[in-house]
Design an enzyme around this catalytic site. Sequence first.
Site, PDB file in Angstrom:
ATOM      1  N   ASP A  56       0.847  -1.205   0.000  1.00 55.75           N
ATOM      2  CA  ASP A  56       0.000   0.000   0.000  1.00 55.75           C
ATOM      3  C   ASP A  56       0.880   1.251   0.000  1.00 55.75           C
ATOM      4  O   ASP A  56       0.382   2.373  -0.092  1.00 55.75           O
ATOM      5  CB  ASP A  56      -1.010  -0.013   1.149  1.00 55.75           C
ATOM      6  CG  ASP A  56      -0.361   0.060   2.519  1.00 55.75           C
ATOM      7  OD1 ASP A  56       0.881  -0.074   2.607  1.00 55.75           O
ATOM      8  OD2 ASP A  56      -1.097   0.246   3.515  1.00 55.75           O
ATOM      9  N   SER A  57       2.216   1.061   0.036  1.00 56.61           N
ATOM     10  CA  SER A  57       3.150   2.176  -0.190  1.00 56.61           C
ATOM     11  C   SER A  57       2.879   2.820  -1.542  1.00 56.61           C
ATOM     12  O   SER A  57       3.304   3.947  -1.795  1.00 56.61           O
ATOM     13  CB  SER A  57       4.602   1.674  -0.131  1.00 56.61           C
ATOM     14  OG  SER A  57       4.768   0.526  -0.949  1.00 56.61           O
ATOM     15  N   LYS A 125      -0.824  -9.482   3.025  1.00 59.20           N
ATOM     16  CA  LYS A 125      -0.076  -8.967   4.184  1.00 59.20           C
ATOM     17  C   LYS A 125      -0.984  -8.009   4.933  1.00 59.20           C
ATOM     18  O   LYS A 125      -1.760  -7.269   4.304  1.00 59.20           O
ATOM     19  CB  LYS A 125       1.189  -8.234   3.729  1.00 59.20           C
ATOM     20  CG  LYS A 125       1.957  -7.608   4.901  1.00 59.20           C
ATOM     21  CD  LYS A 125       3.303  -7.051   4.490  1.00 59.20           C
ATOM     22  CE  LYS A 125       3.252  -5.653   3.934  1.00 59.20           C
ATOM     23  NZ  LYS A 125       2.667  -4.659   4.852  1.00 59.20           N
ATOM     24  N   GLU A 127      -1.098  -5.444   8.759  1.00 62.57           N
ATOM     25  CA  GLU A 127      -0.278  -4.838   9.809  1.00 62.57           C
ATOM     26  C   GLU A 127      -0.883  -5.085  11.198  1.00 62.57           C
ATOM     27  O   GLU A 127      -2.112  -5.103  11.336  1.00 62.57           O
ATOM     28  CB  GLU A 127      -0.180  -3.320   9.583  1.00 62.57           C
ATOM     29  CG  GLU A 127       0.488  -2.953   8.270  1.00 62.57           C
ATOM     30  CD  GLU A 127       0.587  -1.439   8.053  1.00 62.57           C
ATOM     31  OE1 GLU A 127       0.199  -0.665   8.959  1.00 62.57           O
ATOM     32  OE2 GLU A 127       1.047  -1.052   6.968  1.00 62.57           O
ATOM     33  N   GLU A 194       9.610  -3.898  10.424  1.00 69.31           N
ATOM     34  CA  GLU A 194       9.982  -2.597   9.834  1.00 69.31           C
ATOM     35  C   GLU A 194      10.499  -1.645  10.907  1.00 69.31           C
ATOM     36  O   GLU A 194       9.840  -1.435  11.938  1.00 69.31           O
ATOM     37  CB  GLU A 194       8.759  -1.985   9.116  1.00 69.31           C
ATOM     38  CG  GLU A 194       9.088  -0.612   8.509  1.00 69.31           C
ATOM     39  CD  GLU A 194       8.074  -0.112   7.502  1.00 69.31           C
ATOM     40  OE1 GLU A 194       7.145  -0.867   7.150  1.00 69.31           O
ATOM     41  OE2 GLU A 194       8.227   1.051   7.082  1.00 69.31           O
TER      42      GLU A 194
HETATM   43  O1  KIV Z   1       3.557  -1.070   1.671  1.00 67.47           O
HETATM   44  C1  KIV Z   1       4.718  -1.515   1.613  1.00 67.47           C
HETATM   45  O2  KIV Z   1       5.429  -1.357   0.612  1.00 67.47           O
HETATM   46  C2  KIV Z   1       5.226  -2.235   2.773  1.00 67.47           C
HETATM   47  C3  KIV Z   1       6.698  -2.513   2.822  1.00 67.47           C
HETATM   48  C4  KIV Z   1       7.401  -1.294   3.266  1.00 67.47           C
HETATM   49  C5  KIV Z   1       7.015  -3.683   3.675  1.00 67.47           C
HETATM   50  O3  KIV Z   1       4.479  -2.552   3.656  1.00 67.47           O
END
Ligand code: KIV
Length: 291
Positions: A56-57, A125, A127, A194
């Site tokens: 989500d980056s 993934k 969090e 992280e």
């Molecule tokens: O959103 C993302 O790219 C991430 C990475 C920084 C692990 O969660």
Amino acid sequence: MSTLPLDSPSTRQKITTRSYRLKKQRGVPITMLTAYDHPTALALDQAGIDSILVGDSLGMVVLGYENTLPVTMEDMLHHCRAVARGAQYALLIGDMPFMSYQADVPDAVRNAGRFLQEAGMDAVKLEGGRERVEAIRAIVGAGIPVMGHLGLTPQSVNQFGGFRAQGRTAAAARGLLEDALLLEEAGCFSIVLESVPERLAELVSQRLEIPTIGIGAGAGCDGQVLVTHDMLGLFDRFTPRFVKHYANLHEEMERAFSAYKADVKSRAFPAEEHTFSISDEEWQAFLAKLD
Ligand code: KIV
């Protein structure tokens, strides 16, 4: 168990969550990078990167938001589909966006399922630590592999008061280790760590059977991940201290755009090799019929 080397190009096979576990057992570092589009996925796959995270980056490095909070399920699925069309071997992991799993467990399972059913991902993934155990159990129970994410979890940026390293007091370090053990117990196949101290990440990696993937967590993790736009120098707004630049594509793009502008203005582009022709005969026939 196969005795073939896991990184040998001649035996290249699709990376799975099982390969992740085998790599940890054999001490083979796991590679992960982010991708949000088809050409980047193709290049990562061709380079032999083990896993691609559609993070989500993308909210920050592709869509221009201040943080990852505005990213939606539809944004994520759109970019995941493009990546899935480009990668044949890498394990594909879709990042669950803010509020797609926090409010309600059945909703979390349905949203996780969309990444596999509609967007070609192999895993998701999400969090968080102990507060996510119920959702993780339910998603894993539906047959969907889950990667956890502890430490600096960017969707909690407002709770942290900024993008700050985590686990730097004895109590916070203990809390993070406990969370990691709980996520493993809940069924995660791997955990991203992280922005946590190197010593803590190393100890967590030793205590877990599942692999840890570090970002700003030192060399003691079982694998490493970076945001591709950061490591390529494509995103020049802000670079975290843990990023190593492997290229400076922002500068390279600016150079190319300026050269194009100069060529167009001076009429150096397009040149003869960039243009199409019509035979004299056809041209004369065309002119003869012009009013
Ligand atoms: O959103 C993302 O790219 C991430 C990475 C920084 C692990 O969660």
